[in-house]
Design a protein around this motif. Sequence first.
Motif, mmCIF file in Angstrom:
data_model
loop_
_atom_site.group_PDB
_atom_site.id
_atom_site.type_symbol
_atom_site.label_atom_id
_atom_site.label_comp_id
_atom_site.label_asym_id
_atom_site.label_seq_id
_atom_site.Cartn_x
_atom_site.Cartn_y
_atom_site.Cartn_z
ATOM 1 N N GLU A 20 -4.672 -0.057 7.787
ATOM 2 C CA GLU A 20 -4.227 1.545 8.152
ATOM 3 C C GLU A 20 -2.839 1.549 7.900
ATOM 4 N N CYS A 21 -2.398 2.939 7.705
ATOM 5 C CA CYS A 21 -1.220 3.258 7.624
ATOM 6 C C CYS A 21 -0.389 3.202 8.809
ATOM 7 N N CYS A 67 -0.064 5.318 1.498
ATOM 8 C CA CYS A 67 -0.663 6.208 2.109
ATOM 9 C C CYS A 67 -0.982 7.212 1.266
ATOM 10 N N HIS A 109 -1.611 6.271 10.698
ATOM 11 C CA HIS A 109 -2.841 5.498 11.059
ATOM 12 C C HIS A 109 -4.023 6.112 10.071
ATOM 13 N N SER A 110 -3.876 6.442 8.977
ATOM 14 C CA SER A 110 -4.853 6.823 7.878
ATOM 15 C C SER A 110 -5.432 5.691 7.220
ATOM 16 N N ILE A 111 -6.782 5.624 6.696
ATOM 17 C CA ILE A 111 -7.120 4.440 5.941
ATOM 18 C C ILE A 111 -7.270 4.884 4.410
ATOM 19 N N GLN A 112 -6.707 5.991 4.262
ATOM 20 C CA GLN A 112 -6.996 6.446 2.858
ATOM 21 C C GLN A 112 -5.497 6.080 2.014
ATOM 22 N N THR A 156 -10.980 -7.199 7.209
ATOM 23 C CA THR A 156 -10.394 -5.636 7.917
ATOM 24 C C THR A 156 -10.088 -4.807 7.043
ATOM 25 N N THR A 157 -9.738 -3.559 7.550
ATOM 26 C CA THR A 157 -9.647 -2.467 6.776
ATOM 27 C C THR A 157 -8.019 -2.190 7.180
ATOM 28 N N TYR A 182 0.710 -1.250 0.086
ATOM 29 C CA TYR A 182 0.086 -0.019 0.033
ATOM 30 C C TYR A 182 0.803 1.173 -0.108
#
Length: 74
Positions: free
Chosen positions: A26-27, A8, A31-34, A23-24, A6
């Motif tokens: 995160e960075c 971010c 801690h972003s999920i974008q 699950t999604t 991934y």
Amino acid sequence: MPIYEYACRDCNHRFEALVRSDTTPECPQCHSIQLEKQLSVFATTGASASVPDLPPSPCGSGACCMPGGGCGFQ
């Protein structure tokens, strides 16, 4: 669980994550999920990426033969 790569979108940090289907990720840095899933590439080892030639089979077909000399394709 597959490993995905991934990037971010918020902090541009690149990382790999072991992700379950429910699950999604995160960075780990902000801690972003974008996140943007990256195209994974496979690495090779050694100076050359070529594969050595295999010895010919006893039946002459070039196919992989069974132990004991029997051909699994004929």
